[in-house]
Write a protein that holds these residues in place. Structure first.
Motif, PDB file in Angstrom:
ATOM      1  N   TYR A   1       0.844  -1.192   0.000  1.00  0.00           N
ATOM      2  CA  TYR A   1       0.000   0.000   0.000  1.00  0.00           C
ATOM      3  C   TYR A   1       0.883   1.247   0.000  1.00  0.00           C
ATOM      4  CZ  TYR A   1       0.789  -1.203   4.937  1.00  0.00           C
ATOM      5  OH  TYR A   1       1.359  -1.578   6.122  1.00  0.00           O
ATOM      6  N   GLY A   2       0.225   2.407  -0.140  1.00  0.00           N
ATOM      7  CA  GLY A   2       0.965   3.653  -0.293  1.00  0.00           C
ATOM      8  C   GLY A   2       1.079   4.466   0.985  1.00  0.00           C
ATOM      9  N   ARG A   3       1.474   5.702   0.822  1.00  0.00           N
ATOM     10  CA  ARG A   3       1.678   6.593   1.969  1.00  0.00           C
ATOM     11  C   ARG A   3       0.347   6.880   2.672  1.00  0.00           C
ATOM     12  NH1 ARG A   3       4.926   9.537  -1.903  1.00  0.00           N
ATOM     13  NH2 ARG A   3       3.205  11.006  -2.107  1.00  0.00           N
ATOM     14  N   PRO A   4       0.419   7.357   3.914  1.00  0.00           N
ATOM     15  CA  PRO A   4      -0.810   7.696   4.641  1.00  0.00           C
ATOM     16  C   PRO A   4      -1.590   8.800   3.936  1.00  0.00           C
ATOM     17  CG  PRO A   4       1.029   7.523   6.164  1.00  0.00           C
ATOM     18  CD  PRO A   4       1.619   7.465   4.794  1.00  0.00           C
TER      19      PRO A   4
ATOM     20  N   ASP B   1      -1.757  -6.485  12.024  1.00  0.00           N
ATOM     21  CA  ASP B   1      -0.788  -7.512  11.632  1.00  0.00           C
ATOM     22  C   ASP B   1      -0.063  -7.194  10.331  1.00  0.00           C
ATOM     23  OD1 ASP B   1      -1.420  -8.988  13.864  1.00  0.00           O
ATOM     24  OD2 ASP B   1      -2.949 -10.190  12.829  1.00  0.00           O
ATOM     25  N   HIS B   2      -0.561  -6.225   9.576  1.00  0.00           N
ATOM     26  CA  HIS B   2       0.028  -5.942   8.270  1.00  0.00           C
ATOM     27  C   HIS B   2       0.586  -4.525   8.156  1.00  0.00           C
ATOM     28  CE1 HIS B   2      -2.664  -9.390   7.485  1.00  0.00           C
ATOM     29  NE2 HIS B   2      -1.756  -9.728   6.587  1.00  0.00           N
ATOM     30  N   LEU B   3       0.705  -3.844   9.269  1.00  0.00           N
ATOM     31  CA  LEU B   3       1.316  -2.519   9.244  1.00  0.00           C
ATOM     32  C   LEU B   3       2.826  -2.648   9.063  1.00  0.00           C
ATOM     33  CD1 LEU B   3      -0.627  -0.765  12.156  1.00  0.00           C
ATOM     34  CD2 LEU B   3      -0.846  -0.297   9.695  1.00  0.00           C
ATOM     35  N   VAL B   4       3.398  -1.728   8.284  1.00  0.00           N
ATOM     36  CA  VAL B   4       4.847  -1.741   8.043  1.00  0.00           C
ATOM     37  C   VAL B   4       5.485  -0.541   8.728  1.00  0.00           C
ATOM     38  CG1 VAL B   4       4.583  -2.942   5.846  1.00  0.00           C
ATOM     39  CG2 VAL B   4       4.613  -0.436   5.889  1.00  0.00           C
ATOM     40  N   THR B   5       6.786  -0.495   8.663  1.00  0.00           N
ATOM     41  CA  THR B   5       7.535   0.581   9.304  1.00  0.00           C
ATOM     42  C   THR B   5       7.439   1.858   8.482  1.00  0.00           C
ATOM     43  OG1 THR B   5       9.087  -1.010  10.246  1.00  0.00           O
ATOM     44  CG2 THR B   5       9.806   1.287  10.126  1.00  0.00           C
ATOM     45  N   ASN B   6       7.195   2.944   9.167  1.00  0.00           N
ATOM     46  CA  ASN B   6       7.183   4.254   8.522  1.00  0.00           C
ATOM     47  C   ASN B   6       8.612   4.604   8.105  1.00  0.00           C
ATOM     48  OD1 ASN B   6       7.147   7.006   7.887  1.00  0.00           O
ATOM     49  ND2 ASN B   6       5.509   7.434   9.365  1.00  0.00           N
ATOM     50  N   PRO B   7       8.881   4.773   6.806  1.00  0.00           N
ATOM     51  CA  PRO B   7      10.251   5.050   6.373  1.00  0.00           C
ATOM     52  C   PRO B   7      10.789   6.371   6.898  1.00  0.00           C
ATOM     53  CG  PRO B   7       8.712   5.331   4.549  1.00  0.00           C
ATOM     54  CD  PRO B   7       7.943   4.722   5.663  1.00  0.00           C
ATOM     55  N   ASP B   8       9.918   7.274   7.310  1.00  0.00           N
ATOM     56  CA  ASP B   8      10.363   8.583   7.809  1.00  0.00           C
ATOM     57  C   ASP B   8      10.756   8.527   9.280  1.00  0.00           C
ATOM     58  OD1 ASP B   8       9.861   9.743   5.320  1.00  0.00           O
ATOM     59  OD2 ASP B   8       7.760  10.138   5.831  1.00  0.00           O
TER      60      ASP B   8
ATOM     61  N   VAL C   1       5.136   2.511   0.483  1.00  0.00           N
ATOM     62  CA  VAL C   1       5.955   2.663   1.689  1.00  0.00           C
ATOM     63  C   VAL C   1       6.591   1.342   2.126  1.00  0.00           C
ATOM     64  CG1 VAL C   1       4.689   4.654   2.582  1.00  0.00           C
ATOM     65  CG2 VAL C   1       3.899   2.334   3.139  1.00  0.00           C
ATOM     66  N   ASP C   2       6.349   0.271   1.380  1.00  0.00           N
ATOM     67  CA  ASP C   2       6.968  -0.996   1.750  1.00  0.00           C
ATOM     68  C   ASP C   2       8.476  -0.916   1.535  1.00  0.00           C
ATOM     69  OD1 ASP C   2       7.295  -2.517  -1.265  1.00  0.00           O
ATOM     70  OD2 ASP C   2       5.746  -0.973  -1.055  1.00  0.00           O
ATOM     71  N   PRO C   3       9.263  -1.643   2.317  1.00  0.00           N
ATOM     72  CA  PRO C   3      10.717  -1.597   2.176  1.00  0.00           C
ATOM     73  C   PRO C   3      11.155  -2.016   0.777  1.00  0.00           C
ATOM     74  CG  PRO C   3      10.084  -2.722   4.204  1.00  0.00           C
ATOM     75  CD  PRO C   3       8.835  -2.550   3.406  1.00  0.00           C
ATOM     76  N   ALA C   4      12.076  -1.284   0.204  1.00  0.00           N
ATOM     77  CA  ALA C   4      12.575  -1.592  -1.141  1.00  0.00           C
ATOM     78  C   ALA C   4      13.953  -0.979  -1.318  1.00  0.00           C
ATOM     79  CB  ALA C   4      11.616  -1.068  -2.212  1.00  0.00           C
ATOM     80  N   ASP C   5      14.768  -1.606  -2.142  1.00  0.00           N
ATOM     81  CA  ASP C   5      16.088  -1.067  -2.446  1.00  0.00           C
ATOM     82  C   ASP C   5      15.953   0.210  -3.261  1.00  0.00           C
ATOM     83  OD1 ASP C   5      17.316  -3.168  -1.155  1.00  0.00           O
ATOM     84  OD2 ASP C   5      17.470  -4.402  -2.970  1.00  0.00           O
ATOM     85  N   GLU C   6      16.825   1.143  -2.981  1.00  0.00           N
ATOM     86  CA  GLU C   6      16.814   2.424  -3.694  1.00  0.00           C
ATOM     87  C   GLU C   6      18.154   2.648  -4.372  1.00  0.00           C
ATOM     88  OE1 GLU C   6      15.742   5.525  -1.030  1.00  0.00           O
ATOM     89  OE2 GLU C   6      13.688   4.795  -0.721  1.00  0.00           O
ATOM     90  N   LEU C   7      18.096   3.360  -5.474  1.00  0.00           N
ATOM     91  CA  LEU C   7      19.299   3.724  -6.207  1.00  0.00           C
ATOM     92  C   LEU C   7      19.182   5.205  -6.543  1.00  0.00           C
ATOM     93  CD1 LEU C   7      21.936   2.758  -7.509  1.00  0.00           C
ATOM     94  CD2 LEU C   7      20.639   2.300  -9.602  1.00  0.00           C
ATOM     95  N   GLY C   8      19.916   6.018  -5.808  1.00  0.00           N
ATOM     96  CA  GLY C   8      19.795   7.459  -5.998  1.00  0.00           C
ATOM     97  C   GLY C   8      18.451   7.950  -5.503  1.00  0.00           C
TER      98      GLY C   8
END
Length: 337
Positions: free
Chosen positions: A154-157, A169-176, A239-246
């Motif tokens: 899912y996306g941002r709040p 049970d399905h909440l993820v970590t806030n990247p901020d 907002v799910d964890p993912a690898d970033e490049l730049g």
């Protein structure tokens, strides 16, 4: 009051992700993908028949191996781009029913396998690509609902009326903040955005195919560019964890590559685009003989007006021929008199 209204207007999280039929349990993630594949095969088979390049059985036999290859490619792509999740748990790699299929990987492996099989059946690579172009996003539009039942990706709040609820049970970590999102937070339903985008892409590709009649194979380029554009936008919301490049997530770079590659394919074939739509509108007189001669000329690599003729048949004009026949008759009459 506003909070209550927002909650009532939001999309509730599903209370189940499987259906039990006797001893059989159907996972809705896999079921969504299966329904999407069936719909795509139906559309591709129908287009095979309409274009006279193959049968519905051809479409089914091609799809069996193309889908298997696509699922394998999608899973390998997900595992490669989210390796931290599997580094200490190799047994989780084949558990695709728990989610985790990367569409870019599915396209990278599934499309080439499908085109190869189409060629082996005599359908032709370009013709198969044209027929499959709107069928692939149809499968994606339906399959994306599996993410809803798994409450994932899912996306941002957001507090928009169509915001998506997610259970604890399905909440993820806030990247901020690095902490879990609070229970009751609602999010952008990216599964819905991508599903609607894919359906719109299906409609657009079918419209262009019927009214512009692009060169055989070019429609696949438009699909790649259109899907890449929508995926780039949707991926930026997640907002799910993912690898970033730049500045971008890895999937966004892949989406950009799809846009560039798709537009390049379209540009390479654009000079072969026929502006006139197929059907009665293209021939005001509705003369099938004219249509047939034009088609034959096109098949021979000629324009309709470039049909070769034997110049020896045009040495004399109709009036000269008539005058010659009249003179011959007069001579014969004088001889008989």
């Amino acid at each position: 009051m506003n909070a209550v209204a927002a909650t009532l207007a939001s999309i509730p999280s599903p209370s189940f992700n499987s259906i039990d039929i006797g001893p059989l349990s159907l996972n809705l993630y896999g079921l969504s993908i299966a329904i999407g594949v069936v719909a795509a095969v139906w559309l591709m088979g129908r287009r095979f028949v309409e274009r006279g390049v193959g049968t519905t059985d051809d479409a089914s036999s091609i799809a069996i191996w193309a889908v298997i290859a696509g699922v394998i490619g999608a899973r390998l792509y997900h595992v490669a781009t989210d390796w931290d999740r599997f580094d200490d748990d190799y047994a989780a790699i084949p558990k695709i029913w728990e989610g985790g299929l990367g569409i870019p990987g599915g396209l990278l492996l599934g499309i080439p396998v499908g085109l190869y099989l189409a060629r082996s059946k005599g359908v032709g690579v370009a013709a198969a690509a044209t027929c499959a172009a709107p069928a692939i996003p149809l499968a994606q539009a339906i399959g994306r609902w599996g993410n809803y039942f798994n409450q994932e990706l899912y996306g941002r709040p957001t507090e928009l009326p169509w915001a998506l609820e997610i259970d604890a049970d399905h909440l993820v970590t806030n990247p901020d903040t690095g902490q879990l999102f609070e229970l009751g937070t609602t999010f952008h339903p990216t599964f819905l955005y991508e599903s609607l985008w894919s359906l719109a892409l299906v409609a657009l590709l079918l419209f262009i195919d019927r009214n512009r009649r692009p060169a055989t194979g070019a429609l696949m380029g438009l699909y790649l560019a259109g899907y890449g554009l929508g995926r780039f936008w949707v991926e930026g919301l997640r907002v799910d964890p993912a690898d970033e490049l730049g500045p971008f997530r890895w999937n966004q770079w892949v989406a950009l590559a799809g846009i560039v590659g798709g537009l390049a394919l379209w540009a390479a074939l654009r000079n072969r685009v026929v502006d006139a739509p197929a059907g009665p509108e293209s021939d005001p007189e509705g003369d099938p003989e004219i249509d047939g001669s034009a088609d034959q000329a096109s098949d021979d690599g000629l324009e309709p007006g470039d049909i070769d003729t034997d110049s020896s048949l045009l040495d004399s004009t109709p009036s000269e021929s008539s005058a010659s026949e009249s003179t011959d008759r007069e001579s014969k009459a004088n001889e008989s008199n």
